[in-house]
Design an enzyme around this catalytic site. Sequence first.
Site, short mmCIF file in Angstrom:
data_model
loop_
_atom_site.label_atom_id
_atom_site.label_comp_id
_atom_site.label_asym_id
_atom_site.label_seq_id
_atom_site.Cartn_x
_atom_site.Cartn_y
_atom_site.Cartn_z
N ASP A 69 3.62 68.52 16.29
CA ASP A 69 4.84 69.33 16.28
C ASP A 69 5.53 69.06 14.95
O ASP A 69 6.13 68.00 14.75
CB ASP A 69 5.74 68.93 17.46
CG ASP A 69 7.04 69.73 17.50
OD1 ASP A 69 7.29 70.51 16.56
OD2 ASP A 69 7.79 69.57 18.47
N TYR A 128 14.82 84.80 7.39
CA TYR A 128 13.41 84.95 7.04
C TYR A 128 13.25 85.02 5.52
O TYR A 128 12.41 84.34 4.93
CB TYR A 128 12.89 86.22 7.70
CG TYR A 128 11.44 86.55 7.46
CD1 TYR A 128 10.44 85.60 7.63
CD2 TYR A 128 11.05 87.84 7.10
CE1 TYR A 128 9.11 85.91 7.43
CE2 TYR A 128 9.72 88.17 6.90
CZ TYR A 128 8.76 87.20 7.06
OH TYR A 128 7.44 87.52 6.86
N LYS A 187 11.25 82.28 3.06
CA LYS A 187 10.12 82.64 2.20
C LYS A 187 10.46 82.42 0.72
O LYS A 187 9.59 82.02 -0.06
CB LYS A 187 9.70 84.09 2.46
CG LYS A 187 9.11 84.30 3.85
CD LYS A 187 7.98 83.33 4.15
CE LYS A 187 7.34 83.55 5.52
NZ LYS A 187 6.32 82.54 5.82
#
Length: 276
Positions: A68, A169, A173
């Site tokens: 994890d 998002y 990125k």
Amino acid sequence: MKDIVALVTGGSRGVGRGIALALLSEGATVHVTGRTLNEADERRPGSLAGLQREAANLPGRLFIHRCDHGKDADTERVADEIRAGNRLDILVNNAWPGYENMEENGEFTWPRAFWEQPVWRWDAMIGTAVRAAFMMSRAVAPMMVSARRGLIVNISFWAAQAYNSNAIYGIAKAAADKMATDFAYDLRSHNVAAVALYPGLVRTEAVLANAEYFDMSNSESPQFIGHVIAGLWRDPVLMSKSGRVLVAAELAREYGIADVDGYRPVPLTLADFKQG
């Protein structure tokens, strides 16, 4: 690739699984991390055990690591296991929990304005995905520096450069791209490369389940980007590409690599993405 050792994070399913299978098919030794050991552990398809079964007849050697990446201790444990082998040539930072729970209480919350985004999404994309890429790179880079060879690949996307419905998002990125650029600066004198690599539309399990909403005519198999990474590793001028943002389909054209079905995906540009 039979003498190459690679580590792919987040390989239970999707792009990571495809990268692992591609590298294994080319003979590499591949370590893969993932949270899902068996498909019964989650409601989504894909697991490390399933990857093991699929890879059984491939020439490379597969080692799976239940991990994890939201827990630094798990990331460090895997790094310790890799270091025990005294060798790592390629690290692919792919672990990405950012697409989970896109629908909450019957509402599709992904495209909400940034001030309406649930905080858990920041924690998943930044606190887990971006942090995991940094922590794993930090842990294994000394091996590459000592060997004076290596390649770190951050799987990224056009959202780093153009709005893609979700501010968090795009931030994640953009961080992946900047991380690769700055890693490359620190690693250049040690002959170790770092890049950000963009796939196109990939036929992952999730995309195929919703294929009616996508134009699949220029899509890529999950394995495609893995074969491109192998081509990048073999590139005699790899260091000239270090620090750059690269498009998998564009590299494939340069290296003469076709997808597993023989199709040669058309590289997208920023202009194409903005139009999309």
